[in-house]
Write an enzyme that holds these catalytic residues in place. Sequence first.
Site, PDB file in Angstrom:
ATOM      1  N   GLY A  20     -40.500  14.316  49.084  1.00 58.80           N
ATOM      2  CA  GLY A  20     -39.570  13.185  49.079  1.00 58.80           C
ATOM      3  C   GLY A  20     -39.828  12.206  47.953  1.00 58.80           C
ATOM      4  N   HIS A  26     -37.195  16.755  40.869  1.00 64.26           N
ATOM      5  CA  HIS A  26     -36.803  17.452  42.106  1.00 64.26           C
ATOM      6  C   HIS A  26     -35.357  17.955  41.993  1.00 64.26           C
ATOM      7  CE1 HIS A  26     -39.842  14.453  43.794  1.00 64.26           C
ATOM      8  NE2 HIS A  26     -40.339  15.605  44.192  1.00 64.26           N
ATOM      9  N   GLN A  50     -52.656  18.246  53.039  1.00 63.19           N
ATOM     10  CA  GLN A  50     -53.047  18.442  51.645  1.00 63.19           C
ATOM     11  C   GLN A  50     -53.643  17.192  51.009  1.00 63.19           C
ATOM     12  OE1 GLN A  50     -48.869  19.437  50.616  1.00 63.19           O
ATOM     13  NE2 GLN A  50     -49.226  18.289  48.740  1.00 63.19           N
TER      14      GLN A  50
HETATM   15  P1  AMP Z   1     -43.576  16.829  45.228  1.00 62.59           P
HETATM   16  O1  AMP Z   1     -42.501  16.118  45.992  1.00 62.59           O
HETATM   17  O2  AMP Z   1     -44.278  15.969  44.227  1.00 62.59           O
HETATM   18  O3  AMP Z   1     -44.494  17.628  46.119  1.00 62.59           O
HETATM   19  O4  AMP Z   1     -42.819  17.910  44.339  1.00 62.59           O
HETATM   20  C1  AMP Z   1     -41.939  18.844  44.913  1.00 62.59           C
HETATM   21  C2  AMP Z   1     -41.629  19.891  43.891  1.00 62.59           C
HETATM   22  O5  AMP Z   1     -41.025  19.274  42.757  1.00 62.59           O
HETATM   23  C3  AMP Z   1     -42.875  20.624  43.378  1.00 62.59           C
HETATM   24  O6  AMP Z   1     -42.562  22.005  43.222  1.00 62.59           O
HETATM   25  C4  AMP Z   1     -43.130  19.958  42.059  1.00 62.59           C
HETATM   26  O7  AMP Z   1     -43.803  20.793  41.139  1.00 62.59           O
HETATM   27  C5  AMP Z   1     -41.721  19.673  41.586  1.00 62.59           C
HETATM   28  N1  AMP Z   1     -41.735  18.584  40.603  1.00 62.59           N
HETATM   29  C6  AMP Z   1     -42.301  17.366  40.749  1.00 62.59           C
HETATM   30  N2  AMP Z   1     -42.159  16.651  39.610  1.00 62.59           N
HETATM   31  C7  AMP Z   1     -41.501  17.445  38.735  1.00 62.59           C
HETATM   32  C8  AMP Z   1     -41.055  17.287  37.384  1.00 62.59           C
HETATM   33  N3  AMP Z   1     -41.271  16.171  36.697  1.00 62.59           N
HETATM   34  N4  AMP Z   1     -40.397  18.308  36.811  1.00 62.59           N
HETATM   35  C9  AMP Z   1     -40.170  19.465  37.493  1.00 62.59           C
HETATM   36  N5  AMP Z   1     -40.558  19.678  38.754  1.00 62.59           N
HETATM   37  C10 AMP Z   1     -41.216  18.684  39.365  1.00 62.59           C
END
Ligand code: AMP
Length: 270
Positions: A20, A26, A50
């Site tokens: 989120g 995202h 985690q």
């Molecule tokens: P998180 O909400 O931070 O756990 O991220 C969810 C998904 O979004 C994960 O697969 C992350 O690697 C991806 N994600 C987060 N930040 C970025 C970004 N700047 N560019 C591409 N994917 C991202």
Amino acid sequence: MLKSGDDSGRLRLGLVPTMGYLHEGHLSLVERARESCDLVVVSIFVNPLQFGPTEDFERYPRDLERDLSLLRGAKVDCVFNPTAEDVYGNGHRPGTHVVPPQWLIERLCGEFRPGHFEGVATVVAKLFNIVQPNIAYFGEKDYQQLLVIKHMVKDLNMNLNIQGVPIVRESDGLAMSSRNVYLSEAGRKKAPIIHEVLSEVKSAVQRKASVQEAIAKGKQKLIDNGFEVQYLELCRADTLEPANDGEKPVVILVAAKLDKVRLIDNMIVS
Ligand code: AMP
């Protein structure tokens, strides 16, 4: 109007797991999912498993209403927003954990966040079993995590494809992250130095100049600008073992704290 689905006539289901506080990174995963899937599910779950005991689980940014409005705009079909009890039952702890290969998680982020990747792999395995996607999308921003998930799927014969999606950056190079919101104004101005350092090391790799020298210089530049460097390393892109001179493809990975905010980033040199 639904797209055609696969050969069996079944609809193709895409899953984008997130914690989120969504941003354009995202949304780029969602876009990729919408391109190749008939139905797109986004999960929003800040996974307690985690986070270490001294980490930022409680203060991790959350704004469900804003997330839902962004996902409506992105034409997502379904949002899965379970509670910890939904995912882990009463005690909020699973009985069975997924343990990724030791060689993959003992280094880099795994060294600084003991238990983190077990927590990630366990929740992602549960999300896969609950949602049953055909394809799941993960950002290259979390490069080690992407490899952990790919290995889990292969090693446990899970019946889905994993799609990696390139990093989305702010115009000044800072990789988008939910945690960027916790940077001070001064910290936000300094944060793109991470991207500068990655680009400098990449250029050294491409020029076949001394990578160790470029890494030492990069670390010093980060330290001089107030970062607490956890690692800055050149690794093989497939295994994350330290890369030898001239080896390709490689990835330069960095983790550093600024304003007590832990930032990670990486750059692939193929
Ligand atoms: P998180 O909400 O931070 O756990 O991220 C969810 C998904 O979004 C994960 O697969 C992350 O690697 C991806 N994600 C987060 N930040 C970025 C970004 N700047 N560019 C591409 N994917 C991202």
